[in-house]
Design an enzyme around this catalytic site. Structure first.
Site, PDB file in Angstrom:
ATOM      1  N   SER A  67       0.805  -1.217   0.000  1.00 35.63           N
ATOM      2  CA  SER A  67       0.000   0.000   0.000  1.00 35.63           C
ATOM      3  C   SER A  67       0.841   1.272   0.000  1.00 35.63           C
ATOM      4  CB  SER A  67      -0.957  -0.047   1.196  1.00 35.63           C
ATOM      5  OG  SER A  67      -1.889   0.993   1.119  1.00 35.63           O
ATOM      6  N   ASP A 286      -1.594   1.605  -3.491  1.00 32.81           N
ATOM      7  CA  ASP A 286      -2.349   0.503  -4.120  1.00 32.81           C
ATOM      8  C   ASP A 286      -3.786   0.911  -4.425  1.00 32.81           C
ATOM      9  OD1 ASP A 286      -3.211   0.568  -1.480  1.00 32.81           O
ATOM     10  OD2 ASP A 286      -3.401  -1.609  -1.300  1.00 32.81           O
ATOM     11  N   GLU A 389     -12.486   6.727   6.920  1.00 31.37           N
ATOM     12  CA  GLU A 389     -11.509   7.235   7.878  1.00 31.37           C
ATOM     13  C   GLU A 389     -10.930   8.517   7.285  1.00 31.37           C
ATOM     14  OE1 GLU A 389      -9.459   3.661  10.153  1.00 31.37           O
ATOM     15  OE2 GLU A 389      -9.257   3.397   7.996  1.00 31.37           O
TER      16      GLU A 389
END
Length: 562
Positions: A67, A286, A389
């Site tokens: 990521s 990613d 988030e």
């Protein structure tokens, strides 16, 4: 276990030795570490994925990515049949499997687990694992290790899908298990056609307004930039300029990407003073996170950040608006009985101003402990559940039962009042359910949804950013002897142990206008995390500092010597 299977596993595990003195732990992100020490772990996760497929009698996924980590890191994680993350019940076994030091210890772990879980390891049942990787140079050899792991389970087949974003693989696993076409072209076709439907349904009054339909995207020099180049050619009424595509020699996640932009609040590499006023967005390595930003002035690298909380607010407002049109009075002749329950899910780290804004807008806001698993699970309890988030990871979930009702309702409206506002609202909601990736947060599909909602409303990025003003905040870490001494409740906002600590935090917080503060133990190291908000940055810093001292007094190294 068949002798053939036993020998296969012994031989396979003898080719990959786990690194000495390194203990990896399977978390939300799977296993992550420096790529040079991961081969044995990835090989064993290949075996784990095959066992998971046999256990569930479904297709599972295996993704090689780290990521937003630096390019020399890599990682591996399993995608469950639902398209979500590996079930938490299997995580301890993943840890044991990764750290088994000898082929014999490794084999006995598998034998015991297979018996306990009643996994058919007889070579009769087949298992299928879809494989994907991001653009990291280490990905190719790690993928080979995963394939060798998978092929050491009788009846298991690995299908290599090449370079993908993490959300694409999650989408494909979910689609495959629903009996749908699970290819990259099918993914692009679904999100681009849903986007085009939503564009066609933009009200005429905003269509005629001269809104800028260009967005400049930082691709983090990763897989997202590469895929966005493909996707943008399939879109009408949106111009996407992609920078940091990975083709210009830039390093993945190096001064670029959503994680960098959100934390540092400065322009990523490849952006400059000429970009003042433009609508800009940043994907992570990613492509499972998305944040927006604008450059306010040419004299500084600072940005106006539009984070995951603001994306959540935009999505929630749009969905609520469409639901209210759909259930307008005056349509009694239609079955109007299903009032969807819409839930907005946040963690305590969401900015307090966003929570206040959502509540004042008449939305139901629910808090969960930190972590995507908790957010996703809670969102799934609503007819429509939206979670995000602040870091830009989130999505929208629609329940199957509500979508079935909506399909039927749309057909009814088509017969009774085709082209009505109610029918348009139904079509918009159906299109959103197809555009958004319901398996996991997906920067590409979220980017398209943000863009079409801004066009629908005729809003600039500045108008969107003015929905509310974030409260200044500060996060600190305090080293402690034992992080497990802190236990929390109420979605991690209240500390119930050690006794007296919450009262001390409350007394301190009460001194500050708009003060809010909580503590929680880290999941990985002996530190306690402190989060504080207040009406000014100076006050937020001061509150965080004061509460850090309280934590140190109760739990720090000085407290253990008293």
């Amino acid at each position: 276990m068949k002798e053939e299977q036993r020998l296969l596993l012994l031989h396979s595990s003898s080719l990959f030795f786990p690194p000495q003195g390194v203990k990896l732990s399977y978390g939300t992100a799977g296993f992550r570490a420096d790529a040079s020490i991961l081969k044995s772990t990835v090989h064993r996760v290949g075996i784990l994925a095959a066992l998971r497929s046999l256990k569930t009698q479904s297709v599972v996924g295996l993704m090689i990515t780290a990521s937003h980590n630096k390019v020399t890191d890599n990682g591996v994680k399993i995608v469950d049949p639902s398209g979500g993350m590996l079930t938490q019940e299997w995580e301890p076994f993943a840890d044991q499997l990764a750290s088994a030091q000898t082929p014999e210890a490794f084999l006995s772990l598998i034998t015991e687990f297979v018996e306990k879980e009643k996994i058919p390891l007889d070579g009769v049942q087949s298992a299928e694992i879809l494989l994907g990787r991001d653009t990291r140079p280490s990905g190719e050899s790690l993928l080979e290790a995963a394939k060798q792991g998978i092929s050491s389970i009788l009846g298991a087949i690995a299908l290599d899908l090449g370079i993908l974003t993490t959300p694409q693989l999650h989408w494909m696993v979910r689609a495959r298990n629903k009996g749908m076409k699970a290819t990259e072209p099918a993914y692009f076709e679904q999100i681009s056609s849903s986007f085009r439907c939503l564009v066609d349904l933009i009200p005429n009054e905003t269509k005629s307004s001269k809104m800028d339909n260009t967005v400049v995207v930082d691709g983090a020099d990763g897989v997202g930039g590469e895929k966005l180049e493909v996707l943008k050619s399939m879109l009408t009424s949106l111009v996407i300029e992609v920078r940091n595509t990975g083709k210009g020699g830039g390093l993945l996640n190096d001064g670029v990407g959503a994680d960098y932009v959100q934390k540092e609040k400065v322009v990523p590499r490849g952006f400059c003073s000429n970009d003042v006023g433009l609508r800009c967005a940043s994907l992570d390595g990613d492509a499972d996170r998305l944040v927006y930003f604008s450059v306010p002035t040419s004299s500084s690298r600072k940005i106006d950040l539009v984070d995951g909380d603001k994306i959540l607010s935009l999505f929630a407002l749009f969905i609520k608006e469409q639901l209210s049109i759909l259930t307008k009075e005056g349509t009694e002749k239609l079955d109007n009985s299903y009032h969807a329950r819409l839930g907005v899910i946040q963690t305590a780290y969401a900015n307090g101003a966003s929570t206040d804004y959502l509540k004042q807008s008449g939305l139901e806001v629910i808090f969960t402990p930190t972590g995507v698993k908790h957010l996703h699970e809670k969102a799934a309890q609503f007819d429509i559940g939206i979670y995000f988030e602040a870091n830009g990871h989130g999505t929208i979930l629609f329940s199957e039962s509500w979508l079935s009702w909506l399909e039927a309702r749309n057909n009814e409206l088509g017969l009774a009042s085709e082209g009505s506002e109610q029918q348009k609202a139904a079509l918009r909601l159906l299109s959103v359910s197809k555009l958004i990736n319901q398996a996991v947060g997906d920067a590409l599909s979220c980017l398209l949804l943000v863009e079409v909602i801004l066009q629908h409303k005729g809003w600039s990025i500045h108008k969107w950013n003015e929905l509310y003003q974030d409260l200044p905040s500060r996060q600190l870490k305090v080293k402690v002897v034992d992080r497990t001494a802190v236990a929390t409740t109420n979605a991690e906002t209240v500390a119930i142990s050690p006794p007296g600590i919450q009262e001390a935090i409350d007394a301190e917080t009460a001194k500050y206008p708009k003060g809010r503060c909580f503590i929680r133990p880290s999941g990985t190291e002996d530190v306690i995390r402190v989060y504080a908000e207040a009406s000014t940055q100076e006050a937020a810093d001061s509150l965080a500092g004061s509460v850090a001292k309280i934590v140190d007094r109760f739990l720090g190294f000085s407290s253990s010597q008293q």
